[in-house]
Design an enzyme around this catalytic site. Structure first.
Site, PDB file in Angstrom:
ATOM      1  N   HIS A   1       0.779  -1.235   0.000  1.00 32.75           N
ATOM      2  CA  HIS A   1       0.000   0.000   0.000  1.00 32.75           C
ATOM      3  C   HIS A   1       0.809   1.282   0.000  1.00 32.75           C
ATOM      4  CE1 HIS A   1      -4.233  -1.264   0.450  1.00 32.75           C
ATOM      5  NE2 HIS A   1      -3.727  -2.336   1.013  1.00 32.75           N
TER       6      HIS A   1
ATOM      7  N   LYS B   1      -8.499  14.378   3.368  1.00 30.63           N
ATOM      8  CA  LYS B   1      -7.656  13.185   3.439  1.00 30.63           C
ATOM      9  C   LYS B   1      -6.795  13.349   4.686  1.00 30.63           C
ATOM     10  CE  LYS B   1      -6.127  14.318  -0.664  1.00 30.63           C
ATOM     11  NZ  LYS B   1      -6.036  13.103  -1.478  1.00 30.63           N
ATOM     12  N   ARG B   2      -6.065  12.295   5.095  1.00 28.74           N
ATOM     13  CA  ARG B   2      -5.174  12.449   6.233  1.00 28.74           C
ATOM     14  C   ARG B   2      -4.168  13.569   5.973  1.00 28.74           C
ATOM     15  NH1 ARG B   2      -5.338   8.586  10.604  1.00 28.74           N
ATOM     16  NH2 ARG B   2      -3.507   9.711  11.325  1.00 28.74           N
TER      17      ARG B   2
ATOM     18  N   THR C   1      -8.218   6.885  -3.038  1.00 32.97           N
ATOM     19  CA  THR C   1      -9.569   6.416  -3.365  1.00 32.97           C
ATOM     20  C   THR C   1     -10.574   7.563  -3.233  1.00 32.97           C
ATOM     21  OG1 THR C   1      -9.623   5.542  -1.112  1.00 32.97           O
ATOM     22  CG2 THR C   1      -9.311   3.960  -2.895  1.00 32.97           C
TER      23      THR C   1
ATOM     24  N   LYS D   1       1.036  14.557   0.950  1.00 32.54           N
ATOM     25  CA  LYS D   1      -0.245  14.923   0.331  1.00 32.54           C
ATOM     26  C   LYS D   1      -0.321  16.418   0.015  1.00 32.54           C
ATOM     27  CE  LYS D   1      -2.667  11.063   2.588  1.00 32.54           C
ATOM     28  NZ  LYS D   1      -3.242  10.282   1.452  1.00 32.54           N
TER      29      LYS D   1
ATOM     30  N   LYS E   1     -14.105   8.826  -5.474  1.00 29.33           N
ATOM     31  CA  LYS E   1     -15.407   9.201  -4.906  1.00 29.33           C
ATOM     32  C   LYS E   1     -15.855  10.559  -5.440  1.00 29.33           C
ATOM     33  CE  LYS E   1     -14.042   6.527  -0.953  1.00 29.33           C
ATOM     34  NZ  LYS E   1     -13.347   6.525   0.349  1.00 29.33           N
TER      35      LYS E   1
END
Length: 840
Positions: free
Chosen positions: A375, A566-567, A674, A572, A678
């Protein structure tokens, strides 16, 4: 928002409300209020009403659940075991109604009782047994496996406390324990009759009769089962979560010195194993309690798997061979990252030490049974356990790992004679000041299949992370691009959009999302364009109302809803988003009369409690918001909102309301993502880098229908070779320099001017994720977003193209690929007969 009457009249995607069902529902609701909750209408609270409804809906699952398991026992299909330390399930009530086709019937029954269904749904606690993508993926996979009729089981830990609740106090994240079981969980069923022992510590005895692991400490694993319904196919699978219990003689056998009270209080030590979820996303923290959790779930699950294998009607057809020959034909074990990697040595231990299977045969069986999903490529996320900790906690497993590693290295040495460095690189044991067990290497040698979670990630896995292993066994390596369940992420969270789609192409897309391609025929259909835009506007109004009600923030519903949820992590690049917000602010300030596209920038997500930089990023976001949102020159043109306590149930509200989805990680760092999928299926446009699944989204929809910017993986690698120098960009780009100087000087933290020096210092001198290198391209790309948003008609056409091309990203497609290419089973479209009909 629709009136109650309109909501109930919506077309059949919510299930037809037969009069009988409604009357039956009312009766059942009242029965549970009375007999289960022991309340009458005079003293019942809204929570009592929620529980009465939950039990009413659960009653519809039970017959199907029992029948499904009976069906598996009779057919004895190959069983799929999905092992994960995280299952981020969210709420269960509405999902169960959707999958059973009960939504309209329940809505009507509850309405007739003078209650509001949506209000009751809001009372349910999220099951927050996950951190982010990895845990939510496991939940989507369970939904798809049930919908595809696979005999699948999710196995994990029933954490007493899930992911912490996030409070923002003075702009800082504060964590609060998530006591999600406080009022009880109507969806789980304890199964004390299947309680199993798990052993820790002790020592290994090599005897003539074989190897014995003795003098261990025992903890009991108590299973709790949660039903997992497929979509309208009468299949109900099981998620089994283990809870730690101390045995009744715990600490009493050795400490029989009369301190009975102390001994009983010490039961907590054993039961702490399932107390709390570790709140780290993409980060490895080598704590002994975490290793205990990992072994706990593996040891309990493997005993369960083997019990079920042995008791199956066809477990032992051929008395000549040992029973376990057929094990890989009846059992598939999927390892969700390396967290359940101990499955490999534990299965070996059971086969060799307990079942007396020959070592080489046991190794064949183990490899054919296990498969591993990687992952992440971030080095700080890879699990590397100290040998010393292993030796103490799991001495027999360490012996087995050493033996497996020796076998593995002998093979490598034979193929590459004299290549000592290759042996060092490929060893499961890392030498050094502190010897460590590399769990990823253990998974690769112990599995018959290794997969990444998006094409670009799988390529990186093959060409860099596991390059040596790929050269050795290229046939092992596969790609399985992630997906999301369209039941929760379209039907449940965006019924308005689902209806508009179903009106045009029917309901087949719900279980075959590739049918959304048919919407390409309507990309120029004016009524359809208008309907899609109208649904989005309704969702935005509803979310704006929610924000005002919950957080007292007023936003402009006609502004662009620009969302990054998101986290919080440096890779990110929420900081890149911050720099854009500041740049926009400075442009408005320098020219207040110039017309611009109004934006509401929403950023949400949790930071790991020990991750200092992530917590500083949250403080920066809230501080930027404090300045911008209170500047009279700005007014309605720009708002920056931090969405507190982002979780599954909040995602279900914000994603359908978003116009712009931000997926802006440095190329090569986000394995898949993911959330990106969405947003795409819910009618937002994506601004993003060529990273993770964004690459495949651009391929499906056409790059011109996403806002792609910035460095590709090759550019990042080239910049690494050249050497990234942030100051270069700082000197060259005046708007960037102004933004950084403002953060640095305390413009956004006037009461503590030095507040953000760590952030600035990181960006200027040790930014692994090269925020400045993509700044210019990002700002330019955001300008293109503004241009298109000013033409709502063209914007909505692009939205329709995106929705139409999102079909690939269903977890049904992902799971079909796992089934055929890794597990060796076929999805089945057959409906199990419902409980009210006799079986064949």
């Amino acid at each position: 928002p629709l009136s109650d009457g309109d909501r109930r009249k919506q077309i059949s995607v919510r299930g037809i409300a037969g009069l009988g069902d409604v009357a039956e529902g009312r009766k059942s609701f009242n029965r549970h209020l009375h007999f289960t909750l022991v309340k009458d209408r005079n003293v019942a609270t809204p929570r009592d009403y929620y529980f009465a409804l939950a039990h009413t809906v659960r009653d519809h699952l039970v017959g199907r659940w029992i029948r499904t398991q009976q069906h598996y026992y009779e057919r004895d299909p190959k069983r799929i075991y999905y092992l994960s330390l995280e299952f981020y399930m969210g709420r269960t009530l509405q999902n169960t109604m959707v999958n059973l086709g009960l939504q309209n019937a329940c809505d009507e029954a509850i309405y007739q009782l003078g209650l509001d269904l949506e209000e009751l749904e809001e009372i349910e606690e999220d099951a927050g047994l996950g951190n982010g993508g990895l845990g939510r993926l496991a939940a989507c996979f369970l939904d798809s496996m049930a919908t595809l009729g696979l005999a699948a089981y999710g196995y994990g830990i029933r954490y007493e406390f899930g992911i912490f609740n996030q409070k923002i106090v003075d702009g800082w994240q504060v964590e609060e324990a998530d006591d999600w079981l406080r009022y009880g969980n109507p969806w789980e069923k304890a199964r004390p009759e299947y309680m199993l022992p798990v052993h820790f510590y002790g020592r290994v005895d090599h005897t003539p009769e074989g190897v014995k692991w003795i003098d261990t400490q025992v903890v009991l694993a108590m299973p709790y089962d949660t039903p997992v319904p497929g979509y309208k196919n009468n299949t109900v699978n099981t998620m089994r979560l283990w809870s730690a219990k101390a045995p009744n003689d715990f600490n009493l056998q050795e400490f029989n010195m009369g301190d009975y009270i102390e001994a009983v209080l010490d039961r907590n030590l054993a039961e702490n194993i399932s107390r709390v979820l570790y709140p780290n996303d993409n980060f490895f923290e080598g704590k002994e309690l975490r290793l205990k959790q990992e072994y706990f779930v593996v040891a309990a699950t493997l005993q369960d798997i083997i019990r079920r294998f042995k008791s199956s009607k066809f477990g032992c057809r051929d008395p000549v061979r040992t029973c376990f020959e057929t094990f890989p034909d009846k059992v598939a074990i999927q390892l969700n990252d390396t967290h359940p990697a101990l499955s490999i040595p534990e299965l070996m231990r059971i086969l060799v030490d307990v079942e007396k299977v020959d070592w080489d045969k046991a190794w064949e069986i183990t490899k054919r049974t296990c498969a591993y999903t990687n992952h992440t490529v971030l080095p700080e996320a890879l699990e590397r356990w100290p040998v010393s900790m292993f030796e103490k906690l799991l001495p027999r497993h360490l012996e087995i790992i050493y033996a497996l590693n020796q076998m593995h290295l002998d093979r490598v040495a034979a193929l590459y004679p004299g290549d000592i460095d290759r042996l060092r690189r490929m060893s499961v044991i890392e030498e050094g000041d502190c010897k460590r067990v590399n769990m990823a290497h253990l998974c690769v040698i112990g599995s018959h299949a290794v997969n990444g979670v998006a094409r670009i990630h799988s390529d990186i896995v093959k060409n860099s992370v596991f390059k040596d292993f790929y050269e050795l066994e290229p046939e092992k390596f596969q790609n399985k691009t992630n997906g999301i369940t369209p039941r929760r992420w379209l039907l449940l969270c965006n019924p308005g959009l689902a209806d508009v789609i179903a009106e045009k192409i029917g309901e087949g897309f719900i279980t075959d999302l590739s049918q959304l391609k048919k919407l390409l025929d309507f990309v120029n259909n004016e009524t359809f364009i208008r309907d899609v835009a109208k649904v989005k506007q309704e969702n935005k109004l509803k979310f704006a109302a929610y924000l005002e009600e919950q957080y007292k923030v007023k936003i402009n519903p006609s502004s662009m809803f620009d969302v990054q949820v998101k986290r919080i992590h440096e890779y990110k690049r929420q900081l890149l988003n911050c720099l854009h917000a500041i740049t926009l602010y400075n442009r408005i300030r320098s020219n207040p009369s110039k017309s611009c596209v109004p934006r509401t920038i929403m950023i949400g997500g949790k930071a790991a409690p020990g991750y200092h930089m992530a917590k500083m990023i949250i403080k920066l976001i809230t501080s930027i918001g404090d300045v911008i949102n209170n500047d009279p020159y700005v007014g309605d043109k720009l708002k920056v909102i931090f969405l507190e306590n982002y979780r599954v149930s909040l995602a279900e509200k914000v994603i359908p309301a978003a116009d712009l989805s931000q997926q802006i990680s440095t190329a090569g760092t986000e394995a898949s993502g993911t959330g990106n999928m969405k947003f795409m299926v819910n009618g937002a446009l994506t601004i993003g880098t060529m990273d993770g699944a964004n690459v495949e989204m651009a391929e499906e929809a056409g790059e011109e229908n996403l806002f792609i910017f910035g460095m590709r993986v090759e550019d990042v690698e080239a910049l690494d070779r050249k050497g990234y120098n942030a100051r270069e960009y700082y000197e060259r780009l005046p708007e960037l320099r102004q933004a950084i100087d403002q953060i640095s000087s305390g413009f956004f933290s006037p009461r503590d001017p030095g507040c953000f020096r760590d952030v600035v210092n990181m960006l200027m001198y040790h930014d692994r994720f090269k925020v400045f290198a993509d700044y210019e391209a990002y700002i330019k790309c955001q300008g293109e977003v503004d241009q298109l948003f000013m033409d709502p008609h063209k914007w909505t056409k692009k939205v329709i193209r995106n929705i139409a091309c999102s079909g690939k990203f269903s977890s049904d497609r992902t799971i079909t690929e796992y089934a055929r290419e890794i597990w060796g089973v076929e999805p089945s479209a057959t409906k199990i007969p419902p409980p009210n009909l006799p079986r064949d």
